[in-house]
Structure formats: C-alpha cells, structure tokens
Enzyme design. Structure first.
Site, PDB file in Angstrom:
ATOM      1  N   GLU A   1       9.242   1.611   4.743  1.00 26.05           N
ATOM      2  CA  GLU A   1       8.689   0.707   3.827  1.00 26.05           C
ATOM      3  C   GLU A   1       9.497   0.913   2.573  1.00 26.05           C
ATOM      4  O   GLU A   1       9.754  -0.118   1.908  1.00 26.05           O
ATOM      5  CB  GLU A   1       7.212   0.680   3.544  1.00 26.05           C
ATOM      6  CG  GLU A   1       6.594  -0.545   2.749  1.00 26.05           C
ATOM      7  CD  GLU A   1       6.585  -0.381   1.209  1.00 26.05           C
ATOM      8  OE1 GLU A   1       6.479  -1.440   0.648  1.00 26.05           O
ATOM      9  OE2 GLU A   1       7.061   0.812   0.891  1.00 26.05           O
TER      10      GLU A   1
ATOM     11  N   HIS B   1       2.293   2.348   4.842  1.00 20.60           N
ATOM     12  CA  HIS B   1       3.387   3.191   5.599  1.00 20.60           C
ATOM     13  C   HIS B   1       3.285   4.700   5.137  1.00 20.60           C
ATOM     14  O   HIS B   1       2.536   5.058   4.307  1.00 20.60           O
ATOM     15  CB  HIS B   1       4.518   2.676   4.783  1.00 20.60           C
ATOM     16  CG  HIS B   1       4.562   2.668   3.356  1.00 20.60           C
ATOM     17  ND1 HIS B   1       5.077   3.689   2.623  1.00 20.60           N
ATOM     18  CD2 HIS B   1       4.105   1.934   2.405  1.00 20.60           C
ATOM     19  CE1 HIS B   1       5.082   3.413   1.262  1.00 20.60           C
ATOM     20  NE2 HIS B   1       4.263   2.279   1.250  1.00 20.60           N
TER      21      HIS B   1
ATOM     22  N   ASP C   1      -1.582  -1.312   1.270  1.00 21.61           N
ATOM     23  CA  ASP C   1      -0.900  -0.430   0.154  1.00 21.61           C
ATOM     24  C   ASP C   1      -1.392  -0.649  -1.004  1.00 21.61           C
ATOM     25  O   ASP C   1      -2.263  -1.230  -1.274  1.00 21.61           O
ATOM     26  CB  ASP C   1       0.741  -1.083   0.357  1.00 21.61           C
ATOM     27  CG  ASP C   1       1.889  -0.125  -0.011  1.00 21.61           C
ATOM     28  OD1 ASP C   1       1.396   0.713  -0.522  1.00 21.61           O
ATOM     29  OD2 ASP C   1       3.002  -0.470   0.464  1.00 21.61           O
TER      30      ASP C   1
END
Length: 350
Positions: free
Chosen positions: A222, A71, A243
């Site tokens: 996100e 993201h 992530d």
C-alpha cells in the site's frame, strides 16, 4: 453493539506487528506472522503472487461478498550507495520526509540474512564541527546511516555483506502509556491490521454467521500505491479500506474516535456507504468524525483505479503525526472496531 471488543487484545496484536520489520518490498516475515494467526484460528486463506494474504469467512449469502483490507507494509528505505567512509546513503520506500527519521535507530537487512543496527543522521550532525548544521537541507545527499560496526571505508562495509538494495527498517519504539495512548512508528497501518485480527478472532469465538461471505485482504504494497488493487473476488460488492485517519490543522479527525473518509486525493468515496457507516455510529453511540484527506490515497482508491466495479469506503483510527512519530488512543481503536463489528453484520447498500 460490539460489547465483545477487547481493546487490550487489539493493543497486543499491534505491539507484535510493529515489532516485525516490514518496509514495502520486505514483508515476508510479517506476512508469515499473519498467516500463522489465521491458521491458529481456523481461517481459510490464500497467499497472492504479490505476497498479500486473502482470508475468507463464508457467510449466509455466498453470491454477494464484502471485502475489508488493511496493509501491513510500512515506510522504510533501501541502501542507495555505500560511501567512502563506510556509511550508507539511502533511498526512500514510501512517502515521508527525511526530517521525520533523523536521529532514529534503524536496522539494515542484508541479502544473506544478516541484520546490523545503525542510526539515521545528517552528515553534518556535530554542532561542534558544523556551525550551520541546523540550516543543512535534510535530503538524500546529506542523510546517511551510521552503522554500528567498525567500518572506516566502503570496503569494510562491503565485507559485512551490506550492499546496494538492502532494506533498512526504522525502529518502532512502541510504548503504551497509563493514559491509554499507543505510541509507535508504523501504526499506519498496523493498528488497523490489529483491529481486523481481533474481529476475525471474535467472529470465530462467538460463532457468528456473517450475512455475506467476507474477505479480509492483508495487503503488503500500500505504501507504494498498489497494495489492494488485485485479487478482489468478482462477487465483491463492497470494499472498505481500514486505514489511519490523518490529523492536523483543518482536519476533523482526532485520536479518540473512528475516522470516516469522505474524500481524499482520489476523489469522493461512495456516498451511500459513507452515510451507512455514519448511521451505524449514530445509532450505537460510536464516536466518529467525517473528514477529508487532501494528500492521501488508500487501497480502496487503488482498487477503483484498477477498474473494479465496487462500492468503496475508508475508515480507521485517528493517528497523530502520520508517517512520523505516530500515536493514537485506545478509545479510537475501540470505536473503529465497534463500527466494523456492526458493519460486518449489517445489510449491503442498496
């Protein structure tokens, strides 16, 4: 092994990304930056109604797909109120604590396209006036923005075009040290986006044919919980969120390895996929840590909540002081990129 990985290129992508303001809800500029990258590298992509970007590289098997997501939206704030003094009260965008941005420089992005600079402070900052300033609670009532314009009243600030609902972004202050550390706000998750951009470029440069059609979803919501929960092609079998790995007391993650998440607040990630990732690390001398994040959720867990029938996983570089003054090391970027490079060319879980 991912011998083609060039850490310096990943770092350059990260520096460019963190320098573009993109709090959740205000991501058009950074998404255009990513779209330009895809166009320059001849990657097919589409923009979603939510503003995300879904890039696709066709593989040898087009009946079963993979999807990797990272993201590009970040923490930030919005103007909640213009105070009588002309200063600004804020409301959070994303989950952080006010003390983590106290004293930070910021930018106010107005609806008519103007940008003003400012500093985030508690109202009672001056120790020469407020004897108990160290005891003041850091919350929405006491935190404010001192705007760098000559304003003495609410009307003065309104004349600048500042209004309730304007986005406020935090200065990243990105720096790369000689010892290999990357210090910046918003490494969550622009470090991972930089890694995916580098891998996409390598696939094109090395003329790699992936075993399965693979999608790269660059999500933009996100930090507020629903970035990667849509636009997942129905052929998708495996879904990996790339992530950050969160560090702290009791955590295994560090700044020098790739973090593989076993469980977060949403529950366990797919066990066989996790084992597959671990085996790739073991066989290829990739430094890794398996960890559990008790107060964490990812785009992969959002996709599961949305009802998608997928095998889901979560990996990423280890990030120190997440949602605050973040830092990672170039070795963590390298190990994460190497793992994903190998994963993309491996067989699906059976």
């Amino acid at each position: 092994m991912g011998s083609f990985i060039r850490e310096e290129e990943i770092v350059q992508y990260i520096k460019e990304l963190v320098s573009i303001p993109s709090p959740s809800g205000y991501t058009e500029e950074v998404m255009s930056h990513v779209a330009t990258f895809m166009e320059e590298n001849g990657i097919s992509f589409q923009r979603t109604n939510k503003g995300a970007l879904l890039a696709t590289i066709k593989g040898k098997d087009d009946s079963k797909h993979r999807l990797l997501t990272a993201h590009v939206d970040t923490l930030g704030a919005m103007v909640k109120e213009i105070k009588g003094s002309g200063r600004l009260k804020l409301t959070m965008v994303g989950g952080f604590r006010w003390n983590s941005v106290e004293g930070e420089y910021c930018k106010i992005h107005t609806a008519d396209g103007k940008t003003y600079t400012g500093t985030i402070l508690i109202h009672q900052t001056s120790i020469h006036v407020y004897k108990n300033m160290g005891e003041i609670k850091r919350d929405e009532d006491n935190i404010e923005v001192r705007i760098d314009e000559i304003v003495k009243s609410k009307a003065d600030t309104e004349k600048l075009g500042v209004s309730v609902g304007d986005f406020v972004s935090f200065e990243p202050r990105v720096e790369v040290t000689e010892s290999g550390f990357i210090k910046s706000r918003h490494l969550d998750d622009k470090a991972s986006v930089g890694i995916l951009m580098h891998l996409i470029k390598l696939i094109k440069q090395q003329n790699i044919t992936l075993p399965y059609t693979t999608h790269f979803l660059i999500s933009n919501n996100e930090e507020i919980g629903y970035g990667g929960n849509s636009n997942i092609p129905q052929e998708t079998m495996e879904y990996i969120a790339v992530d950050m790995g969160a560090m702290g007391d009791g955590q295994a993650t560090d700044e020098y390895s790739v973090s593989i998440c076993a469980k977060d607040s949403s529950g366990p990630y797919h066990y066989k996929l996790r084992q597959h990732l671990v085996e790739l690390c073991k066989r290829n001398d990739i430094d890794y840590r398996v960890d559990i994040y008790p107060y964490y959720g990812s785009d992969a867990s959002a996709a599961i909540r949305a009802g998608y029938d997928i095998i889901h996983g979560l990996v990423g570089p280890g990030i120190e002081s997440s949602h605050a003054f973040e830092r990672t090391h170039i070795s963590s970027l390298k190990h994460t990129a190497n793992l994903l490079w190998l994963y993309l060319q491996s067989e699906l879980i059976k």
